[in-house]
Design an enzyme around this catalytic site. Structure first.
Site, PDB file in Angstrom:
ATOM      1  N   ASP A  14     -10.287   1.881   3.102  1.00  0.00           N
ATOM      2  CA  ASP A  14      -9.166   0.955   3.030  1.00  0.00           C
ATOM      3  C   ASP A  14      -9.707  -0.406   2.591  1.00  0.00           C
ATOM      4  O   ASP A  14     -10.913  -0.688   2.722  1.00  0.00           O
ATOM      5  CB  ASP A  14      -8.507   0.861   4.404  1.00  0.00           C
ATOM      6  CG  ASP A  14      -7.446  -0.203   4.454  1.00  0.00           C
ATOM      7  OD1 ASP A  14      -6.460  -0.089   3.714  1.00  0.00           O
ATOM      8  OD2 ASP A  14      -7.606  -1.171   5.238  1.00  0.00           O
ATOM      9  N   ASP A  16      -7.659  -4.070   2.608  1.00  0.00           N
ATOM     10  CA  ASP A  16      -7.255  -5.213   3.426  1.00  0.00           C
ATOM     11  C   ASP A  16      -7.617  -4.987   4.885  1.00  0.00           C
ATOM     12  O   ASP A  16      -7.161  -4.033   5.512  1.00  0.00           O
ATOM     13  CB  ASP A  16      -5.744  -5.447   3.312  1.00  0.00           C
ATOM     14  CG  ASP A  16      -5.326  -5.859   1.914  1.00  0.00           C
ATOM     15  OD1 ASP A  16      -5.974  -6.754   1.357  1.00  0.00           O
ATOM     16  OD2 ASP A  16      -4.358  -5.283   1.391  1.00  0.00           O
TER      17      ASP A  16
END
Length: 347
Positions: A14, A16
């Site tokens: 991932d 952010d």
């Protein structure tokens, strides 16, 4: 010593809150990804954020020091456009609530774009900092007329250097309320995005890494993958401890440097120096001293084995008191994360 890099042939990371926060890399993340690449373990960058082109995301990653190409970035905008193309005839008109990056994915999938609800046979919705009432109103009209609705993701918040701010899920919640409809979801926690990333990499045993229980971990588990939660973004120790079974990670790390730690040390379970046990009044009591994250792994193992849910944690001794303070588990009540019904969305 067996580390995650010994067991897995690609990292699905991932962005952010996991690798960066806005314009800044999370400390240690660049070094961890570079070290993994030196070991022959590539990284695929998997993001629910549909506001930027994959090439632009890759350029930002490179600016921060990560090795990345556009092909190594897999975004929910791509998955959403593919979902629409599977359901609609070529050239069908789609109302886009989102950025130009999402428009390009839609047109690249052989569909057309309209701003008129009367013409739209579908609505696709992705994050944009400029989303306003007028486009939401037009989308509501289209949805009430029966248009197909695909949301790139339903993350209620977006991690930033200023803390969590409204994400696409918050805007999806507005349309859900106004239209009395439910969207199809392209991004995490639906598994399609992660399957696409793994397929592109050619990997057979991916490791999903993220900072959110209700997208990264839930999505990884739905895709049948091992999951690593890093505590550098949205989900914290209290949310982790109270997590329902579908949102519990296989491994817990402070940050991406966990990739160089023994797998057995990252998994919830017993740890030297710590003891946790249920008390007579339904609370958990923690005693001992040492690494606070080891204390959290012990607490999770004991509490989850007993069924999980909301719980009070009490410290027995100064070492436990310090650990709970560092973990943010004081005051003692640990409450669960917002459920989809309560929050109106997953992140």
């Amino acid at each position: 010593m067996t580390t995650p890099l010994d067991r897995h042939d690609v990292l699905l990371a991932d962005l952010d809150g996991t690798l960066y926060r806005g314009p800044e890399a999370v400390p240690g993340a660049v070094e961890a990804v570079l070290a993994a690449r030196e070991r022959g373990v590539a990284t695929m960058y998997v993001t629910n954020n549909a506001s930027r082109r994959p090439a632009d995301v890759a350029a930002h990653l490179v600016e921060l020091g990560f090795p990345a190409t556009g092909r190594e970035v897999v975004a929910s905008s791509q998955a959403a456009a593919a979902m629409l193309a599977e359901q609609l005839p070529a050239g069908a008109a789609v109302l886009v609530v989102g950025t130009e990056a999402l428009v390009e994915e839609v047109t690249g999938a052989g569909l057309t774009v309209t701003a008129d609800a009367a013409e739209a046979v579908a609505v696709v919705q992705g994050h944009s900092p400029d989303t306003g009432w007028r486009v939401l109103a037009e989308a509501t009209v289209a949805l009430r007329a029966g248009a197909v609705w695909v949301a790139c993701n339903v993350d209620p918040t977006l991690p930033t250097e200023r803390g969590p701010l409204p994400g696409n899920g918050s805007m999806v919640a507005a349309l859900r309320t106004a239209s009395a409809r439910e969207p199809q979801v392209a991004g995490k926690p639906a598994p399609a995005l992660l399957h696409e990333a793994a397929q592109r990499s050619g990997a057979t045993n991916p490791l999903m890494i993220g900072d959110r229980l209700d997208t990264d971990v839930e999505g990884g588990r739905a895709a049948g993958m091992t999951t690593l939660l890093v505590l550098t973004g949205v989900s914290d120790a209290a949310e982790l401890l109270a997590a329902p079974e579908a949102l519990r990670p296989d491994l817990i790390g402070a940050d991406m440097s966990a990739l160089d730690r023994p797998v057995d040390e990252l998994a919830p379970g017993p740890r030297p120096g710590w003891d946790a046990r249920p008390s007579g009044d339904g609370a958990l009591e923690l005693s001992g001293d040492g690494d606070p994250l080891d204390a959290l792994r012990v607490l999770c193992a004991v509490h989850w084995a007993a069924g999980g849910g909301d719980v009070q944690v009490r410290a027995v001794g100064d070492g436990a008191e310090r650990a709970l303070g560092e973990l943010g588990l004081r005051p003692a009540t640990v409450e669960g994360a917002d459920t989809p019904d309560a929050a109106g969305a997953h992140p």
